[in-house]
Design a protein around this motif. Sequence first.
Motif, PDB file in Angstrom:
ATOM      1  N   ASN A  30      -4.502  -5.587 -12.073  1.00  0.00           N
ATOM      2  CA  ASN A  30      -3.773  -5.551 -10.798  1.00  0.00           C
ATOM      3  C   ASN A  30      -3.519  -4.127 -10.309  1.00  0.00           C
ATOM      4  OD1 ASN A  30      -3.477  -8.413 -10.453  1.00  0.00           O
ATOM      5  ND2 ASN A  30      -1.889  -8.372 -12.040  1.00  0.00           N
ATOM      6  N   TRP A  31      -4.430  -3.223 -10.629  1.00  0.00           N
ATOM      7  CA  TRP A  31      -4.318  -1.883 -10.066  1.00  0.00           C
ATOM      8  C   TRP A  31      -4.757  -1.917  -8.605  1.00  0.00           C
ATOM      9  CZ3 TRP A  31      -7.617   0.828 -14.395  1.00  0.00           C
ATOM     10  CH2 TRP A  31      -6.877   0.862 -15.585  1.00  0.00           C
ATOM     11  N   ASN A  32      -4.072  -1.148  -7.799  1.00  0.00           N
ATOM     12  CA  ASN A  32      -4.526  -0.909  -6.428  1.00  0.00           C
ATOM     13  C   ASN A  32      -4.338   0.573  -6.125  1.00  0.00           C
ATOM     14  OD1 ASN A  32      -5.672  -1.818  -3.996  1.00  0.00           O
ATOM     15  ND2 ASN A  32      -3.665  -1.775  -3.008  1.00  0.00           N
ATOM     16  N   ASP A  33      -4.693   1.384  -7.110  1.00  0.00           N
ATOM     17  CA  ASP A  33      -4.436   2.820  -7.026  1.00  0.00           C
ATOM     18  C   ASP A  33      -5.743   3.589  -7.145  1.00  0.00           C
ATOM     19  OD1 ASP A  33      -5.118   2.564  -9.700  1.00  0.00           O
ATOM     20  OD2 ASP A  33      -3.108   3.018 -10.470  1.00  0.00           O
ATOM     21  N   ASN A  34      -5.621   4.883  -7.458  1.00  0.00           N
ATOM     22  CA  ASN A  34      -6.806   5.736  -7.524  1.00  0.00           C
ATOM     23  C   ASN A  34      -7.777   5.315  -8.628  1.00  0.00           C
ATOM     24  OD1 ASN A  34      -4.585   6.787  -9.207  1.00  0.00           O
ATOM     25  ND2 ASN A  34      -6.030   8.385  -9.785  1.00  0.00           N
ATOM     26  N   ARG A  35      -7.307   4.582  -9.635  1.00  0.00           N
ATOM     27  CA  ARG A  35      -8.221   4.152 -10.697  1.00  0.00           C
ATOM     28  C   ARG A  35      -9.159   3.042 -10.218  1.00  0.00           C
ATOM     29  NH1 ARG A  35      -3.595   3.224 -15.069  1.00  0.00           N
ATOM     30  NH2 ARG A  35      -2.663   2.441 -13.126  1.00  0.00           N
ATOM     31  N   LEU A  36      -8.626   2.069  -9.467  1.00  0.00           N
ATOM     32  CA  LEU A  36      -9.507   1.060  -8.874  1.00  0.00           C
ATOM     33  C   LEU A  36     -10.439   1.721  -7.871  1.00  0.00           C
ATOM     34  CD1 LEU A  36     -10.532  -1.753  -8.243  1.00  0.00           C
ATOM     35  CD2 LEU A  36      -8.569  -2.058  -6.695  1.00  0.00           C
ATOM     36  N   ALA A  37      -9.905   2.624  -7.055  1.00  0.00           N
ATOM     37  CA  ALA A  37     -10.739   3.296  -6.058  1.00  0.00           C
ATOM     38  C   ALA A  37     -11.859   4.088  -6.725  1.00  0.00           C
ATOM     39  CB  ALA A  37      -9.881   4.211  -5.193  1.00  0.00           C
ATOM     40  N   PHE A  38     -11.549   4.760  -7.829  1.00  0.00           N
ATOM     41  CA  PHE A  38     -12.584   5.531  -8.519  1.00  0.00           C
ATOM     42  C   PHE A  38     -13.630   4.621  -9.136  1.00  0.00           C
ATOM     43  CE2 PHE A  38     -14.063   8.239 -12.169  1.00  0.00           C
ATOM     44  CZ  PHE A  38     -14.748   9.157 -11.377  1.00  0.00           C
ATOM     45  N   GLN A  53     -14.122  -0.209   0.398  1.00  0.00           N
ATOM     46  CA  GLN A  53     -12.919  -0.615  -0.334  1.00  0.00           C
ATOM     47  C   GLN A  53     -12.215   0.597  -0.943  1.00  0.00           C
ATOM     48  OE1 GLN A  53     -13.402  -4.304  -2.879  1.00  0.00           O
ATOM     49  NE2 GLN A  53     -15.529  -4.081  -2.166  1.00  0.00           N
ATOM     50  N   ALA A  54     -12.999   1.504  -1.533  1.00  0.00           N
ATOM     51  CA  ALA A  54     -12.405   2.716  -2.112  1.00  0.00           C
ATOM     52  C   ALA A  54     -11.744   3.555  -1.030  1.00  0.00           C
ATOM     53  CB  ALA A  54     -13.484   3.526  -2.835  1.00  0.00           C
ATOM     54  N   SER A  55     -12.402   3.668   0.120  1.00  0.00           N
ATOM     55  CA  SER A  55     -11.847   4.463   1.218  1.00  0.00           C
ATOM     56  C   SER A  55     -10.507   3.910   1.670  1.00  0.00           C
ATOM     57  CB  SER A  55     -12.838   4.486   2.383  1.00  0.00           C
ATOM     58  OG  SER A  55     -12.317   5.217   3.471  1.00  0.00           O
ATOM     59  N   ASN A  56     -10.392   2.580   1.766  1.00  0.00           N
ATOM     60  CA  ASN A  56      -9.139   1.971   2.198  1.00  0.00           C
ATOM     61  C   ASN A  56      -7.998   2.280   1.229  1.00  0.00           C
ATOM     62  OD1 ASN A  56     -10.210   0.841   4.516  1.00  0.00           O
ATOM     63  ND2 ASN A  56     -10.777  -1.086   3.507  1.00  0.00           N
ATOM     64  N   ILE A  57      -8.308   2.292  -0.069  1.00  0.00           N
ATOM     65  CA  ILE A  57      -7.270   2.596  -1.068  1.00  0.00           C
ATOM     66  C   ILE A  57      -6.852   4.051  -0.961  1.00  0.00           C
ATOM     67  CG2 ILE A  57      -6.773   2.746  -3.531  1.00  0.00           C
ATOM     68  CD1 ILE A  57      -8.771   0.398  -3.909  1.00  0.00           C
ATOM     69  N   TYR A  58      -7.820   4.951  -0.916  1.00  0.00           N
ATOM     70  CA  TYR A  58      -7.494   6.372  -0.833  1.00  0.00           C
ATOM     71  C   TYR A  58      -6.774   6.704   0.474  1.00  0.00           C
ATOM     72  CZ  TYR A  58     -10.463   7.475  -4.901  1.00  0.00           C
ATOM     73  OH  TYR A  58     -11.001   7.575  -6.161  1.00  0.00           O
ATOM     74  N   ALA A  59      -7.177   6.068   1.574  1.00  0.00           N
ATOM     75  CA  ALA A  59      -6.576   6.363   2.877  1.00  0.00           C
ATOM     76  C   ALA A  59      -5.116   5.919   2.953  1.00  0.00           C
ATOM     77  CB  ALA A  59      -7.379   5.696   3.985  1.00  0.00           C
ATOM     78  N   SER A  60      -4.716   4.994   2.080  1.00  0.00           N
ATOM     79  CA  SER A  60      -3.337   4.484   2.108  1.00  0.00           C
ATOM     80  C   SER A  60      -2.352   5.409   1.423  1.00  0.00           C
ATOM     81  CB  SER A  60      -3.284   3.106   1.429  1.00  0.00           C
ATOM     82  OG  SER A  60      -3.528   3.229   0.023  1.00  0.00           O
TER      83      SER A  60
END
Length: 432
Positions: A286-294, A317-324
């Motif tokens: 249930n990560w939704n942080d830089n680790r999932l994005a990476f 998907q990675a861009s959406n996480i980092y942009a948040s």
Amino acid sequence: TEIYTLSLHDALPISFVAPHVTAPVRSNASIADDFLDLTFQLESGRSLPVLTRFEGPITVRVTGAAPASLSGDLDKLITRFRDEAGLDITRVGARSDAAITIETVSRATLQRAVPQAACFVVPRVSNWADFRRNRRSALTDWTTLTTRERMAIFIPRDVSPQEVRDCLHEEMAQAIGPLNDLYQLKDSVFNDDNFHTVLTGFDMLILRAIYAPELRSGMTRAQVARALPGVLARLNPRGINVRDAGRSETPRTWVDQIEAALGTRGDMGERRRAAKKAVDIARAANWNDNRLAFSLFALGRLSLGHEPELALSAFLQASNIYASDPETAVQEAHIAMQLAAFALSSGDPDTAIQIVDRNVAAVLDAENAALLSSLLLVKSEALDLLGRSADARALRRESLGWARYGFGSDVEVRRRANEISALNPQNRQKPI
């Protein structure tokens, strides 16, 4: 084969302005956890029994046939250590005794000795010959240190100026301070994702804390943990009242899959499967942080030539996480490079330009000339596609200045520029 001829002699000279350094925004409790993990564990997972640091002034010398860019970048870094971390650190001549010796060797020589390392630091030695004689002995075992007195940093001399500078930042910081990397860190060079390549405000705070008068070499993890709240309250008062969510641990299973995906062992199919497993592990946790994005970023990169639709989906998907998250602007810029390339290749120059323009400031702040030159080259091709050839030529000239620092040799600059030029649909239609 070159799609167009580059006039590299006409490239603009470039330089970064004063470092753009921001203080960490997390709680001191979170930073204290990171401090302990960074200073009491090696990247291999081995524990360190005590805190170690230099207990006196730190002197630095450079030996070997150093590239021309090294001296200026080292002087800037030493100034930052003094100003931002409060370190008593001075550069001395090559023939002087020094606490830290930076020796340059060829990349081939370095990688024959340590194949997985771009550069590295070793305790208790002062030159390459010392390292070769003692590399498998207790002398160079970090776990046997009780204080730091002598370190050697080995950097390849035949790589781009940016690679030399990046090695200086990471290895000097490790020679002085933390020896571990943590994937959960968003704002640090002490993260194997390699998005940050110059030391950040968080990194300088960690170094300042290591050399706080309340701490000393030989202290155990428990002793340091008791002292840290007071140290951080004094050094980072803004973090006292911050409340942030507790972090989840990063399991070794995820790290293993990321290392397999991004390593050099195994074929591309095996590496893609490892990236997919990393994504699955991150989602199951249930990560939704830089680790999932990476994880998604790794999957996207490895899928580019095999499953372009999967690559684009992973990048989005990675861009959406980092942009948040405002702390992951440079990570978002790395994804932006991929998305801008997709837009250009699809014949959508306006979108490519918009993506580049949104991310240039973050890349400048991160001092990443290689990424900046790539983004500007994409924009120049997009301008050509819009018929704005004069603007494209001017921007290409600027991008080549950054490319010289980021990629080094004329051969590498031309190779990168022609890769990006080939994305332009107009160029794909030309006979080569």
